[in-house]
Design an enzyme around this catalytic site. Structure first.
Site, PDB file in Angstrom:
ATOM      1  N   TYR A   6      96.024 -34.052  14.628  1.00  0.00           N
ATOM      2  CA  TYR A   6      96.458 -34.419  15.896  1.00  0.00           C
ATOM      3  C   TYR A   6      97.189 -33.428  16.556  1.00  0.00           C
ATOM      4  O   TYR A   6      96.789 -33.132  17.887  1.00  0.00           O
ATOM      5  CB  TYR A   6      97.331 -35.566  15.954  1.00  0.00           C
ATOM      6  CG  TYR A   6      98.097 -35.843  17.158  1.00  0.00           C
ATOM      7  CD1 TYR A   6      97.680 -36.646  18.127  1.00  0.00           C
ATOM      8  CD2 TYR A   6      99.372 -35.689  17.212  1.00  0.00           C
ATOM      9  CE1 TYR A   6      98.115 -37.195  19.078  1.00  0.00           C
ATOM     10  CE2 TYR A   6     100.188 -35.963  18.444  1.00  0.00           C
ATOM     11  CZ  TYR A   6      99.571 -36.747  19.211  1.00  0.00           C
ATOM     12  OH  TYR A   6     100.129 -36.995  20.375  1.00  0.00           O
ATOM     13  N   LYS A  63      95.998 -31.377  20.113  1.00  0.00           N
ATOM     14  CA  LYS A  63      96.809 -31.142  21.117  1.00  0.00           C
ATOM     15  C   LYS A  63      97.162 -29.602  21.775  1.00  0.00           C
ATOM     16  O   LYS A  63      97.249 -29.416  22.981  1.00  0.00           O
ATOM     17  CB  LYS A  63      98.102 -31.992  21.170  1.00  0.00           C
ATOM     18  CG  LYS A  63      97.871 -33.533  21.079  1.00  0.00           C
ATOM     19  CD  LYS A  63      97.266 -34.095  22.491  1.00  0.00           C
ATOM     20  CE  LYS A  63      97.452 -35.724  22.355  1.00  0.00           C
ATOM     21  NZ  LYS A  63      97.038 -36.160  23.659  1.00  0.00           N
TER      22      LYS A  63
END
Length: 259
Positions: free
Chosen positions: A165, A169
């Site tokens: 994740y 990002k």
């Protein structure tokens, strides 16, 4: 008197991906409250998206599309432009692939797989790229545009190492900066708003109160950011007040991370 040359928020058609629930719904409501016409995108939360649109009224348009599907995204942007009679001039890339924020059950360095990384990169970066590219013709025709990508303060402060994740990002932050350079001559601003754990969204609903309290105690403001507060920061990048700002990452977490 200061003359505002940028498009006011009320004149934008704002597309919020993953806008049917959670943080996305708060961003939709904040933009609509400023008079913007809002496009509420969803993948599976159709009922929630339609209920949100009913609350807003004629300024809302609901359309389902998986942001990783390039053709579906182009159809979505075209349908929004046809519905409102004017192109989408602002996008908020908020949609996320399915993900469990469970620090006890996350993948660690020894067992992290490329498939996990690829799923996040495809959903976060690939999805944002599809939306941006679909909206560019309309923004260029309008002579300006706003792109706001939703990031995370875990890039700067990975207190819980969600490898896949956070890597996605971080890549989205890089894309924010490079896109701002490429699109600036077209009058299109590209920025990011990054938060930490929000109190409370679907993703943080199961978080124990003690964790929220510990985060609050670590911030200068002694509080955990709410989705409404986060949405206010997104509004800044949709408004004329940010007309000279592009390529930036605004961290909204009560001062926990200094960016």
């Amino acid at each position: 008197m200061v003359r505002m040359s940028a498009v006011p928020t009320s004149e934008h058609v704002v597309l919020v991906t993953g806008g049917g629930r959670g943080l996305g719904a708060h961003i939709v409501l904040a933009a609509a409250a400023q008079g913007a016409r809002v496009v509420i995108n969803y993948r599976r939360s159709g009922d929630a998206a339609r209920a949100l649109a009913d609350k807003i009224g004629d300024k809302a348009f609901v359309v389902g599309a998986d942001v990783t599907d390039r053709d579906a995204v182009r159809d979505m942007v075209a349908a929004a432009g046809e519905h409102f009679g004017t192109p989408v001039t602002a996008v908020v890339n908020n949609a996320l692939p399915d993900y469990s924020f469970n620090g006890e059950d996350r993948s660690h360095a020894d067992d992290l797989s490329w498939d996990e990384l690829d799923a996040q990169l495809t959903g976060v970066v690939g999805g944002a790229l599809n939306v941006i590219q679909a909206a560019l013709p309309g923004m260029r025709a309008a002579g300006s545009g706003r792109i706001v990508n939703i990031g995370t303060n875990l890039v700067q402060n990975p207190v819980v190492p969600y490898h896949d994740y956070t890597a996605a990002k971080a890549a989205l932050l890089a894309l924010t900066r490079t896109m701002s350079h490429d699109l600036g001559p077209d009058g299109i601003k590209v920025n990011m708003v990054s938060g930490g754990l929000l109190r409370t969204t679907d993703a943080s609903a199961a978080t124990p109160g003690a964790v929220f309290d510990a985060i609050a105690d670590s911030t200068p403001l002694r509080s955990v950011t709410t989705p409404e507060e986060f949405a206010d920061a997104v509004l800044f990048f949709l408004s004329p007040w940010s007309r000279a700002v592009t390529g930036q990452n605004l961290v909204v977490d009560g001062g926990l991370v200094k960016n």
